[in-house]
Design a protein around this motif. Sequence first.
Motif, short mmCIF file in Angstrom:
data_model
loop_
_atom_site.label_atom_id
_atom_site.label_comp_id
_atom_site.label_asym_id
_atom_site.label_seq_id
_atom_site.Cartn_x
_atom_site.Cartn_y
_atom_site.Cartn_z
N UNK A 123 0.87 -1.18 0.00
CA UNK A 123 0.00 0.00 0.00
C UNK A 123 0.90 1.23 0.00
N UNK A 124 0.41 2.31 -0.52
CA UNK A 124 1.18 3.55 -0.54
C UNK A 124 1.36 4.08 0.87
N UNK A 125 2.52 4.67 1.15
CA UNK A 125 2.74 5.33 2.43
C UNK A 125 2.09 6.71 2.40
N UNK A 126 1.91 7.28 3.60
CA UNK A 126 1.17 8.54 3.68
C UNK A 126 1.89 9.70 2.99
N UNK A 127 3.22 9.65 2.89
CA UNK A 127 3.92 10.74 2.19
C UNK A 127 3.63 10.72 0.70
N UNK A 128 3.16 9.59 0.18
CA UNK A 128 2.79 9.49 -1.23
C UNK A 128 1.28 9.60 -1.45
N UNK A 129 0.53 9.23 -0.44
CA UNK A 129 -0.93 9.24 -0.56
C UNK A 129 -1.54 9.56 0.79
N UNK A 130 -1.97 10.82 1.01
CA UNK A 130 -2.60 11.17 2.28
C UNK A 130 -3.85 10.34 2.53
N UNK A 131 -4.34 10.39 3.76
CA UNK A 131 -5.58 9.68 4.11
C UNK A 131 -6.69 10.07 3.12
N UNK A 132 -7.47 9.10 2.63
CA UNK A 132 -7.50 7.67 3.00
C UNK A 132 -6.76 6.76 2.01
N UNK A 133 -5.79 7.29 1.27
CA UNK A 133 -5.14 6.52 0.22
C UNK A 133 -4.64 5.15 0.61
N UNK A 134 -3.80 5.03 1.67
CA UNK A 134 -3.30 3.70 2.04
C UNK A 134 -4.41 2.74 2.44
N UNK A 135 -5.47 3.27 3.07
CA UNK A 135 -6.58 2.41 3.48
C UNK A 135 -7.33 1.88 2.26
N UNK A 136 -7.52 2.73 1.28
CA UNK A 136 -8.22 2.30 0.07
C UNK A 136 -7.40 1.27 -0.70
N UNK A 137 -6.06 1.41 -0.64
CA UNK A 137 -5.20 0.40 -1.27
C UNK A 137 -5.40 -0.96 -0.61
N UNK A 138 -5.49 -0.95 0.71
CA UNK A 138 -5.66 -2.20 1.45
C UNK A 138 -7.01 -2.83 1.13
N UNK A 139 -8.06 -2.02 1.14
CA UNK A 139 -9.39 -2.54 0.82
C UNK A 139 -9.44 -3.09 -0.60
N UNK A 140 -8.78 -2.39 -1.53
CA UNK A 140 -8.80 -2.86 -2.93
C UNK A 140 -8.06 -4.19 -3.07
N UNK A 141 -7.04 -4.41 -2.24
CA UNK A 141 -6.34 -5.69 -2.32
C UNK A 141 -7.27 -6.84 -1.96
#
Length: 222
Positions: free
Chosen positions: A8-26
């Motif tokens: 998942x992307x780290x927060x410096x690359x994708x602010x909230x909720x980016x990393x969470x959405x990556x996890x859900x999409x997995x």
Amino acid sequence: MSVAAINYRFTEDAPFPGPFLDTARSVQFLRANQDELGIDGTRIGAFGISAGGVNVLWTAFMPDLSDPFSDDSIARQSSRLACVFAQETPTVLSRNSGIGGIPERVHEHPALKSALGPLGFANPHATDILRAASPLYLANSDAPPVALSYGDFNTKYSDPNPGDGIHHPGFGPPLIQRLKELGVECSALYHDDYPDLDSNQFGDIVVAQRLEFFSRHLLSPM
């Protein structure tokens, strides 16, 4: 059991909720490809440490993110999880959480600052964003079974730096209490429960408990 390791992307690359959405999409990706992968899409559990633990708890506590009308076959899949094991995970990300025992500057962790976007903690919506990312405030009665594990409550921080204590076991009891109030199956494992074991020995206990947890919830007849 089959195991999938995700990124998942780290927060410096994708602010909230980016990393969470990556996890859900997995989760949705695995479900969309269950036939090809030879897995049962109704039996998907998740494990994460630290930020990974926050990600899987967020995914487990959020409403199903599936979009049945999407042109994207993955987005049409359910993001629901059958169970979650989170290790050394902060359960409250906002400041002034009122959780006793954790260092005062724990919520100044750099990953939380970058999760708020370019303005960092100066973001006028910082409190609302971090609260919306906190598992404790997202817990609900539809959540799947949850297990947590942490180290020692007696860990000392002689000169706390911003973010020190982000893995403190003090984050565990409030979430366990909340889940119990909601009637959700939950448990927590702390190094303090095994005072005669060193860190490596306790780590072996955690691994064994994790395997037992996933076996019970994913392999038992449904």
